[in-house]
Design a protein around this motif. Structure first.
Motif, mmCIF file in Angstrom:
data_model
loop_
_atom_site.group_PDB
_atom_site.id
_atom_site.type_symbol
_atom_site.label_atom_id
_atom_site.label_comp_id
_atom_site.label_asym_id
_atom_site.label_seq_id
_atom_site.Cartn_x
_atom_site.Cartn_y
_atom_site.Cartn_z
ATOM 1 N N LEU A 209 11.503 24.348 9.688
ATOM 2 C CA LEU A 209 10.174 23.744 9.817
ATOM 3 C C LEU A 209 10.203 22.553 10.774
ATOM 4 O O LEU A 209 9.325 22.399 11.615
ATOM 5 C CB LEU A 209 9.659 23.302 8.446
ATOM 6 N N LEU B 133 10.714 23.799 14.323
ATOM 7 C CA LEU B 133 9.474 24.388 14.825
ATOM 8 C C LEU B 133 8.484 23.291 15.206
ATOM 9 O O LEU B 133 7.826 23.339 16.253
ATOM 10 C CB LEU B 133 8.877 25.285 13.740
ATOM 11 N N GLN B 134 8.411 22.285 14.350
ATOM 12 C CA GLN B 134 7.460 21.215 14.588
ATOM 13 C C GLN B 134 7.800 20.440 15.860
ATOM 14 O O GLN B 134 6.929 20.156 16.689
ATOM 15 C CB GLN B 134 7.485 20.294 13.391
ATOM 16 N N VAL C 287 2.427 22.908 10.034
ATOM 17 C CA VAL C 287 3.874 23.089 9.891
ATOM 18 C C VAL C 287 4.459 21.904 9.131
ATOM 19 O O VAL C 287 5.270 22.044 8.214
ATOM 20 C CB VAL C 287 4.537 23.233 11.275
ATOM 21 N N ASN C 288 3.979 20.729 9.522
ATOM 22 C CA ASN C 288 4.380 19.499 8.883
ATOM 23 C C ASN C 288 4.052 19.509 7.396
ATOM 24 O O ASN C 288 4.883 19.174 6.541
ATOM 25 C CB ASN C 288 3.558 18.385 9.560
ATOM 26 N N SER D 188 -1.044 26.457 3.974
ATOM 27 C CA SER D 188 0.291 25.881 4.176
ATOM 28 C C SER D 188 1.012 25.676 2.849
ATOM 29 O O SER D 188 2.219 25.458 2.840
ATOM 30 C CB SER D 188 0.227 24.586 4.987
#
Lengths: 416, 439
Positions: free
Chosen positions: A26, A29-30, B326-327, B419
C-alpha cells in the motif's frame, strides 16, 4: 560506519517487510501514484510559469492602453486629423510622458490586422516569414520603453498613412533582434531590404526585444515589427500612453477628460475602453495562472496526504513491534540502531515506490502529451520528485522512529 | 444493532484519536478537491441546449485546400458563397446562417450616449432553432429575410438601457446610422457555453451579444464579421470591394442545420459531399471533397471549449482521491488489526463473520460520513474561493447546490466503505481461539 551498519540491517528489514506484504504494498503504491501525479502536475506548473514570467519588454508599470472607437461616417482624412489632434492633447496631459497611435498592443490578442508576412526576395514563391506588427511613429520606442540595439528611430517624414483596406508600403521598418536573427542569421539585418505584401522596406533599426499582440507561441510573439504608419481604421484606434509615475489613475482620468473635449467623434467604452498593461497581462495570462495555482495546490495536498499516510502506518508498525524492539534493545541494540532501522526501512519502501512511480509518471506524461499537447517531461522532473519523496518519507518516519527508539528494553519481558 | 455499531465506532475512534482524525481529514480533502473540480467541470461542460444538442449540426466545407488548412481540417466557418449555396439548397428542416458583429447603437433617448454593442447577424430560424426566449414581440420571419428587412431583436439588458425596460416593440433604434424597427426583446438568455458563434474574439464563456438583425440586411450594409480568415498571406482581404469580398474564399459564416433523424444526417452529409465534388468539377476546388458535419456536442468537443484548467484539475483531483483512498486502506488496516483481541472476544461470544463485516463497514461508513461533512465545508470554501483559482468568466459559473452537497457526502461514504472492504475482510478472518490464547 553508520552506512555499513544500516546496510547490514537490510536483510532483516526485507524479511520483516515480507510479513507485512499488504501494508508495504500500500505504501509503495501510494508513493508511486504520488510521484506519477505530482511530477506531472509540477511539470505542467513549470510550463505555465514560463508563460507567466515572459516579459513584454515594455515599461509595463507605466503603460496604459486606450481603445478609442470612431463614430461612423468619418472619412480617412477626418480620422487622420482626429488622431493628430488627440496625440497633440495626449502628449500634453500632465503626467503623460509620451504616447503613440497603433492598431494593436502587446498581449492584446489576435485580430485580422496584426499579422504580416515578410519575404526576403520580391519574387519569393514560398510563404514569407510570419510576423506581428504595430503601427507606430517616432514616439513608439519611447512610449513602450524599449531600446534600439542598432540603427535609428523613425524620422517624422517616414510616417506613412494606411488602413485596413489600403496598401501599407512604408520605406522603412524596425524589427526585433529575434526577427533580425531569424531573417538574417549572419547578423547583417540592419540596412537590408525585406518585402511586405505591398512593397519593399528597409530595416533601419533593431530592437533589443518586444512582445507582439500574441502570447504563448514560442517565437512568433518575439517576431515583432514596428511599421511607421498611421493606421486609419474607421472602427477605431489604439492609443498607447506612458506615464511618468506608477500612480496612473489621475493620469487616466486626465487623458479621458482631454479626449472628451472632442467627444463627438469617438466612443470609448467606460467598462474596458481603458486598460493598464498590468490588467492586460493579468487577463492574457489568467488561464496560465489558474492552471499553475491549481496544480501547485493539488500537488501540495498530495504530498501532505502521502506524508500523513506514512506517519500513520509507521506509527502502527512501531506499536505492533514494541516487543520485538524491546528484545533487540535488551540484546544490545542502541537507540541509534532502532532509529536507523526505521529510517532504512522507510527508504527501502519509498525507493520501491519511486521505481514504480517513475514508470507511471512517464506513462502519464505520454498520455498528457497526446491529450494536452504537452512537451515531453525531462528526466530531471521525476528525479526531483523522487528526491522530494525520499526526503518526505524520512521526515514522516522521523516521529514514529523516535517513538520506537524510546521503547525501553524491559518491554521484552513484560506481557502486555 | 446498527446504532450499537455506530456507538462502537465512536468508542474506538475515541481510543485512537490521531488515526481517526487523519483518516477523516484525508478523506475530506480528497473528496472536496474532487467536488470543487467537478463543480467547475460541470459548469464548463454543460449542454447549452439539453434535448436538442444532438439534432443541431454544423456543416463545414474545406474551401481553402491543403496548402492553407490546418492539419487537413476545414476552417471553422464557411465562405459566403458556400453558406449561401447551403442556404438556398434548403436541405434541412431548419437552418440558419449567422456571424458575430459589432454595432454603434443610438436611440432617440438623449440621456443614453452612443455605444458600441455586439450581436449577431442571423437568419429567421435562429430564434426557433436555439430556443431563444422572448420577453416582448418575436423574431423576424423568413419573409423579412427575403425582404432584407430593417428589423432588430434586442436583449433585455439593452432594452433596459435604451427604453427603461418598457415594451419597445415597434420603436426604432439606429445601428451604424441605419434605422431599425424593434421586432422583439429577449428574455435573459445566456447559454453556457456560448456555442453558436464561437470564433477568435468570441470565447465560450463570454456573455452573448445584445443585437440581432437579419443576415441579408447586414450583408447589404457591408457589415463584416468580427472574425474572418482569408487564404492570403496577411489572412485579410480588401473589403472596400465588397462584392469581390462576398465572392472571395474568406471564411467567416457559421451555418447551423437541424436534422432530426440519422437518415437525415446521412443524406445531408451526402449532399455536402456532392456539393464539394461539384465545386471540384467546376475547378473552384483543386482537392477532393473535404467536408465535416458535427452535432452540437461533438462541435464543442472539437473546439475544445472546456478550459484546460478545468479538465486538468478534475484529472489531478481524481488521482488525489485515489491516492487518499490507498492511504485510507492502509490506515483502516492498521486501525482494524489493532482491534484483533476485541474481534476475537466478540467472535468467541458468538458474533458471526457477517456481524463483524457489518460492524466494521458501519464504522467505516460513519467515518466517511464525518469526513463528508468536513468535505462539504471544504467544498463550500473551495467554491467560494473559485474566483481566486479560475479565470473570472469561468469562476462566476461555479456554484454549490444541494446536489453537489449530497454528492460530496455520498462520495465520502462510498469511498470510505470501498477502502474499508479489504481491512474488514482481514478483520473478519481473525481466529477467535488464537486471540484469546495469546492474552
Amino acid at each position: 560506519m553508520a552506512f555499513t551498519r544500516t546496510f547490514m540491517q537490510l536483510r532483516p528489514i526485507i524479511a520483516a517487510l515480507g510479513r507485512h506484504k499488504v501494508a508495504t504494498a500500500l505504501i509503495v503504491l501510494q508513493v508511486a501514484l504520488t510521484l506519477a501525479v505530482a511530477s506531472n502536475a509540477l511539470f505542467i506548473v513549470s510550463t505555465r510559469i514560463v508563460h507567466l514570467s515572459r516579459p513584454t519588454s515594455t515599461d509595463e508599470a507605466h503603460l496604459f492602453v486606450i481603445r478609442n472607437g470612431w463614430k461612423l461616417g468619418q472619412t480617412a482624412a477626418q480620422i487622420d486629423a482626429n488622431i493628430s489632434a488627440d496625440l497633440e492633447s495626449l502628449r500634453h496631459v500632465a503626467g503623460v510622458r509620451d504616447a503613440f497611435p497603433s492598431q494593436g498592443f502587446p498581449l492584446g490578442g489576435f485580430k485580422d490586422d496584426i499579422i504580416l508576412r515578410l519575404k526576403l526576395k520580391p519574387d519569393q514563391k514560398t510563404h514569407g516569414q510570419l510576423v506581428t506588427f504595430f503601427a507606430s511613429d517616432g514616439h513608439a520606442i519611447d512610449t513602450l520603453g524599449i531600446s534600439l540595439v542598432a540603427g535609428r528611430n523613425f524620422r517624422p517624414d517616414e510616417i506613412t498613412v494606411s488602413g485596413p483596406n489600403e496598401k501599407m508600403s512604408p520605406a522603412s521598418i524596425i524589427v526585433t533582434r529575434s526577427l533580425a536573427d531569424q531573417l538574417f542569421p549572419d547578423g547583417s539585418a540592419l540596412g537590408k531590404t525585406v518585402y511586405l505584401p505591398d512593397g519593399p522596406a528597409a530595416i533601419i533599426g533593431i530592437l533589443a526585444s518586444l512582445q507582439g499582440p500574441l502570447k504563448q507561441s514560442d517565437r512568433l510573439d518575439r517576431y515583432t515589427v514596428l511599421v511607421p504608419t498611421h493606421y486609419l481604421d474607421p472602427a477605431g484606434v489604439v492609443y498607447l500612453v506612458r506615464t511618468d509615475s506608477t500612480a496612473m489613475k489621475p493620469v487616466i482620468a486626465a487623458t479621458l477628460k482631454a479626449l472628451q473635449e472632442r467627444g463627438g467623434v469617438r466612443i470609448i467604452d467606460l467598462k474596458d475602453g481603458i486598460v493598464t498593461m498590468a490588467q492586460v497581462r493579468e487577463r492574457a495570462y489568467a488561464e496560465d495562472r489558474s492552471v499553475a495555482l491549481l496544480m501547485s495546490i493539488l500537488s501540495g495536498l498530495l504530498l501532505l496526504a502521502t506524508a500523513g499516510g506514512i506517519v500513520g502506518l509507521s506509527s502502527f508498525w512501531v506499536s505492533q513491534r514494541r516487543r520485538q524492539i524491546g528484545i533487540r534493545r535488551s540484546l544490545g541494540a542502541t537507540t541509534g540502531d532502532i532509529l536507523r532501522y526505521f529510517h532504512a526501512e522507510n527508504f527501502l519502501i519509498v525507493s520501491g515506490g519511486i521505481l514504480l512511480g517513475a514508470l507511471l509518471a512517464f506513462l502519464a506524461n505520454l498520455g498528457l502529451m497526446h491529450v494536452y499537447e504537452l512537451p515531453r517531461m525531462p528526466l530531471y522532473v521525476p528525479l526531483l520528485g523522487a528526491l522530494l519523496l525520499w526526503l518526505l518519507g524520512q521526515l514522516a518516519v522521523w516521529g514514529p522512529a523516535r517513538f520506537a527508539a524510546k521503547v525501553p528494553p524491559v518491554v521484552a519481558i513484560r506481557t502486555e | 444493532m446498527w446504532g450499537y455499531y455506530v456507538v462502537l465506532a465512536l468508542r474506538s475512534s475515541a481510543r485512537s484519536k490521531a488515526l481517526t482524525a487523519l483518516v477523516i481529514v484525508l478523506l475530506a480533502f480528497g473528496v472536496s478537491a474532487c467536488m470543487v473540480s467537478y463543480a467547475v467541470f460541470r459548469a464548463t461542460t454543460s449542454d447549452p441546449l439539453p434535448g436538442k444538442s444532438s439534432r443541431l449540426y454544423v456543416p463545414l466545407i474545406d474551401n481553402i485546400g491543403p496548402s492553407y488548412n490546418y492539419l487537413g481540417e476545414p476552417n471553422e466557418t464557411l465562405s459566403c458563397m458556400d453558406a449561401m449555396a447551403l442556404w438556398h439548397a434548403h436541405k434541412a428542416s431548419r437552418q440558419t446562417l449567422l456571424y458575430p458583429t459589432k454595432w454603434q447603437v443610438e436611440s432617440d433617448n438623449p440621456s443614453v450616449p452612443a455605444m458600441t454593442e455586439t450581436g449577431d447577424a442571423a437568419t429567421a430560424d435562429f430564434f426557433s432553432m436555439f430556443d431563444v426566449p422572448f420577453r416582448f414581440g418575436s423574431g423576424w420571419t423568413a419573409d423579412d429575410d427575403a425582404q432584407h428587412a430593417t428589423v432588430a431583436v434586442i436583449s433585455r439588458h439593452l432594452n433596459e438601457a435604451l427604453f427603461g425596460g418598457q415594451n419597445s416593440v415597434g420603436q426604432e433604434i439606429r445601428l451604424d446610422g441605419q434605422l431599425f424597427r424593434i421586432g422583439g426583446v429577449l428574455e435573459d438568455w445566456n447559454p453556457r457555453p456560448r456555442f453558436f458563434d464561437l470564433g477568435d474574439d468570441v470565447r465560450p464563456f463570454d456573455d452573448v451579444g445584445d443585437i440581432y438583425i437579419p443576415f441579408t440586411r447586414a450583408t447589404d450594409m457591408k457589415k463584416d464579421s468580427t472574425f474572418s480568415l482569408c487564404p492570403t498571406d496577411s489572412q485579410a482581404f480588401d473589403e472596400s470591394n465588397w462584392d469581390a469580398y462576398l465572392h472571395s474564399e474568406c471564411d467567416r459564416i457559421v451555418a447551423w442545420v437541424e436534422l432530426a433523424t440519422p437518415a437525415d444526417v446521412d443524406s445531408y452529409r451526402e449532399y455536402l459531399r456532392h456539393y464539394a465534388a461539384e465545386q471540384q468539377r467546376l475547378g473552384r476546388f483543386s482537392w477532393p471533397p473535404n467536408i465535416r458535419l458535427r452535432n452540437l456536442t461533438d462541435w464543442l468537443t472539437f473546439l475544445q471549449v472546456t478550459p484546460r484548467a478545468s479538465s486538468l484539475s478534475i484529472l489531478v483531483s481524481a488521482s488525489f482521491l485515489l491516492i487518499v483512498l490507498v492511504n485510507v486502506v492502509g490506515l483502516m488496516l492498521a486501525r482494524f488489526m489493532r482491534r484483533a483481541p476485541e474481534i476475537g472476544v466478540r467472535r468467541a461470544l458468538g458474533a458471526s463473520r457477517t456481524a463483524i463485516y457489518r460492524q466494521f463497514l458501519v464504522e467505516a461508513a460513519s467515518m466517511g460520513f464525518v469526513g463528508g461533512l468536513l468535505g462539504v465545508a471544504l467544498t463550500l470554501l473551495g467554491v467560494w474561493g473559485a474566483g481566486a483559482l479560475f479565470e473570472p468568466n469561468i469562476a462566476r459559473l461555479v456554484h454549490a447546490d444541494t446536489s453537489l452537497i449530497a454528492l460530496t457526502v455520498l462520495l465520502a461514504i462510498a469511498a470510505t466503505v470501498v477502502s474499508a472492504l479489504y481491512p474488514t475482510w482481514r478483520a473478519a478472518q481473525t481466529q477467535p481461539a488464537w486471540q484469546i490464547k495469546i492474552n
